[in-house]
Write a protein that holds these residues in place. Structure first.
Motif, PDB file in Angstrom:
ATOM      1  N   HIS A   8       0.865  -1.189   0.000  1.00  0.00           N
ATOM      2  CA  HIS A   8       0.000   0.000   0.000  1.00  0.00           C
ATOM      3  C   HIS A   8       0.898   1.235   0.000  1.00  0.00           C
ATOM      4  O   HIS A   8       1.439   1.613   1.032  1.00  0.00           O
ATOM      5  CB  HIS A   8      -0.899  -0.027   1.239  1.00  0.00           C
ATOM      6  CG  HIS A   8      -1.933   1.056   1.301  1.00  0.00           C
ATOM      7  ND1 HIS A   8      -3.043   0.959   2.118  1.00  0.00           N
ATOM      8  CD2 HIS A   8      -2.040   2.249   0.686  1.00  0.00           C
ATOM      9  CE1 HIS A   8      -3.774   2.043   1.995  1.00  0.00           C
ATOM     10  NE2 HIS A   8      -3.180   2.855   1.122  1.00  0.00           N
ATOM     11  N   HIS A  43      -5.090   5.957  -5.297  1.00  0.00           N
ATOM     12  CA  HIS A  43      -6.551   6.002  -5.160  1.00  0.00           C
ATOM     13  C   HIS A  43      -7.239   5.992  -6.519  1.00  0.00           C
ATOM     14  O   HIS A  43      -6.743   6.578  -7.483  1.00  0.00           O
ATOM     15  CB  HIS A  43      -6.963   7.278  -4.427  1.00  0.00           C
ATOM     16  CG  HIS A  43      -6.479   7.358  -3.020  1.00  0.00           C
ATOM     17  ND1 HIS A  43      -7.035   6.617  -2.006  1.00  0.00           N
ATOM     18  CD2 HIS A  43      -5.486   8.068  -2.464  1.00  0.00           C
ATOM     19  CE1 HIS A  43      -6.401   6.891  -0.869  1.00  0.00           C
ATOM     20  NE2 HIS A  43      -5.445   7.767  -1.121  1.00  0.00           N
ATOM     21  N   GLU A  75      -6.131   1.468  -4.852  1.00  0.00           N
ATOM     22  CA  GLU A  75      -6.893   1.603  -3.600  1.00  0.00           C
ATOM     23  C   GLU A  75      -8.267   2.181  -3.896  1.00  0.00           C
ATOM     24  O   GLU A  75      -8.386   3.234  -4.519  1.00  0.00           O
ATOM     25  CB  GLU A  75      -6.176   2.510  -2.589  1.00  0.00           C
ATOM     26  CG  GLU A  75      -6.997   2.637  -1.298  1.00  0.00           C
ATOM     27  CD  GLU A  75      -6.338   3.412  -0.175  1.00  0.00           C
ATOM     28  OE1 GLU A  75      -5.291   4.043  -0.397  1.00  0.00           O
ATOM     29  OE2 GLU A  75      -6.909   3.387   0.938  1.00  0.00           O
ATOM     30  N   HIS A 105     -13.349   5.633   4.130  1.00  0.00           N
ATOM     31  CA  HIS A 105     -12.454   6.771   4.368  1.00  0.00           C
ATOM     32  C   HIS A 105     -13.170   7.946   5.025  1.00  0.00           C
ATOM     33  O   HIS A 105     -12.727   9.085   4.904  1.00  0.00           O
ATOM     34  CB  HIS A 105     -11.805   7.211   3.063  1.00  0.00           C
ATOM     35  CG  HIS A 105     -10.772   6.235   2.548  1.00  0.00           C
ATOM     36  ND1 HIS A 105     -11.113   5.100   1.865  1.00  0.00           N
ATOM     37  CD2 HIS A 105      -9.430   6.225   2.640  1.00  0.00           C
ATOM     38  CE1 HIS A 105     -10.009   4.443   1.542  1.00  0.00           C
ATOM     39  NE2 HIS A 105      -8.975   5.091   2.008  1.00  0.00           N
ATOM     40  N   VAL A 138      -8.391  -2.113   3.854  1.00  0.00           N
ATOM     41  CA  VAL A 138      -7.371  -1.161   4.303  1.00  0.00           C
ATOM     42  C   VAL A 138      -7.677  -0.591   5.688  1.00  0.00           C
ATOM     43  O   VAL A 138      -8.831  -0.436   6.076  1.00  0.00           O
ATOM     44  CB  VAL A 138      -7.191   0.007   3.301  1.00  0.00           C
ATOM     45  CG1 VAL A 138      -6.654  -0.507   1.974  1.00  0.00           C
ATOM     46  CG2 VAL A 138      -8.474   0.792   3.096  1.00  0.00           C
ATOM     47  N   HIS A 139      -6.615  -0.282   6.396  1.00  0.00           N
ATOM     48  CA  HIS A 139      -6.577   0.472   7.663  1.00  0.00           C
ATOM     49  C   HIS A 139      -7.859   0.456   8.512  1.00  0.00           C
ATOM     50  O   HIS A 139      -8.504   1.498   8.669  1.00  0.00           O
ATOM     51  CB  HIS A 139      -6.140   1.915   7.427  1.00  0.00           C
ATOM     52  CG  HIS A 139      -6.775   2.630   6.248  1.00  0.00           C
ATOM     53  ND1 HIS A 139      -8.114   2.886   6.149  1.00  0.00           N
ATOM     54  CD2 HIS A 139      -6.221   3.147   5.127  1.00  0.00           C
ATOM     55  CE1 HIS A 139      -8.360   3.555   5.031  1.00  0.00           C
ATOM     56  NE2 HIS A 139      -7.219   3.712   4.378  1.00  0.00           N
ATOM     57  N   ASP A 221       1.351   2.593   3.552  1.00  0.00           N
ATOM     58  CA  ASP A 221       0.414   3.652   3.155  1.00  0.00           C
ATOM     59  C   ASP A 221       1.152   4.987   3.083  1.00  0.00           C
ATOM     60  O   ASP A 221       0.579   6.037   3.402  1.00  0.00           O
ATOM     61  CB  ASP A 221      -0.759   3.717   4.143  1.00  0.00           C
ATOM     62  CG  ASP A 221      -1.991   4.417   3.570  1.00  0.00           C
ATOM     63  OD1 ASP A 221      -1.934   4.895   2.418  1.00  0.00           O
ATOM     64  OD2 ASP A 221      -3.004   4.481   4.284  1.00  0.00           O
TER      65      ASP A 221
END
Ligand SMILES: [Zn+2]
Ligand SMILES: [Zn+2]
Length: 261
Positions: A8, A43, A75, A105, A138-139, A221
């Motif tokens: 990432h 992105h 992403e 997000h 993700v995250h 990231d």
């Protein structure tokens, strides 16, 4: 031993990362850090950004024997609450994305209610797992500090607010669907917005996810070249969790650019 990897990273092309994140500089930094496998994943929030991704791919293909295996990924972000990603098979096949990571997000809340905020995150994490086009969530439980500040909300200062049952359910669904859960250096492990205790608490959270036997993706990231080192923080955490290399996700396809001689 877990092979050091980072799946990432962001580039300058999408103007999300800064000017230090050129493909050659990222390769050089990854080599310096001992990273053996790198995924570039900018992105894709709207399809009009695809030409910028094609420039990333062209720069990757121009690499000669980079010294580490390199993949071309993307992403994804939800277009709205319980919405879709700007992504489908045709976009993947035409652009040549080798894998996709994705997630939520924002809070999608106008008023502060911590339980609701967490429930919405959890729901989107599970939806991401269930999307067959997405390889990695993700995250988990990263939030934008600016969103909380702008809305005048107390900061999300501990992942202990998340019920353990949510961590376990995420791991179970990830395992069932073959999706990996990300261990994210910049967003979660080494985020200046978080208090000191956050890291150990987050490791406890990941341990609950890991108890299900699911796999994890290691990631920096990074949006600045100096932050690529946080992929090694993610590696440290994986080792703290006792994960073995077979629990670490890698793309199913061979690298776009192999390490070479
Ligand atoms: Zn993200
Ligand atoms: Zn990212």
């Amino acid at each position: 031993m877990i092979t050091p990897c980072d799946f990432h990273t962001h580039t300058l092309y999408l103007r999300c990362a800064n000017e230090t994140m050129t493909i050659p500089a990222m390769i050089a930094k990854a080599r310096e850090l001992g990273i053996r496998q790198l995924g570039v994943t900018d992105h894709l929030n709207t399809l009009d950004k695809l030409p910028l991704h094609h420039r990333i791919k062209a720069d990757l293909l121009a690499l000669e024997a980079p010294g580490l295996d390199v993949w071309f990924g993307v992403e994804l972000n939800f277009l709205d609450c319980d919405g879709d990603f700007a992504y489908h098979e045709q976009v993947r096949d035409e652009s040549g994305f080798q894998f996709a990571i994705g997630g939520i997000h924002g809070t999608y809340c106008d008023t502060y209610d911590l339980r609701t905020i967490i429930d919405i995150q959890h729901r989107h994490h599970l939806a991401t797992c269930r999307n067959p086009l997405v390889d990695v969530v993700v995250h988990p439980y990263w939030f934008g500090k600016h969103e909380f500040d702008r809305k005048g909300w107390p900061w999300f200062d501990s992942v202990r607010h998340v019920p353990e049952s949510y961590a376990v359910e995420l791991g179970q669904v990830a395992r069932e669907t073959g999706t990996a859960i990300e261990i994210n250096g910049c967003a979660n492990l080494d985020n200046a917005a978080n208090p000191e205790a956050y890291l150990d608490e987050y490791v406890d959270y990941l341990a609950a996810v890991a108890s299900t036997g699911c796999r994890f993706s290691l990631a920096s990231d990074a949006h600045d070249i100096s932050r690529m080192a946080t992929a090694l923080t993610a590696l440290d955490v994986a080792e703290r969790l006792g994960l073995t290399d077979d629990r670490i996700w890698r793309p199913r396809t061979p690298p776009l650019v192999p390490a070479g001689a």
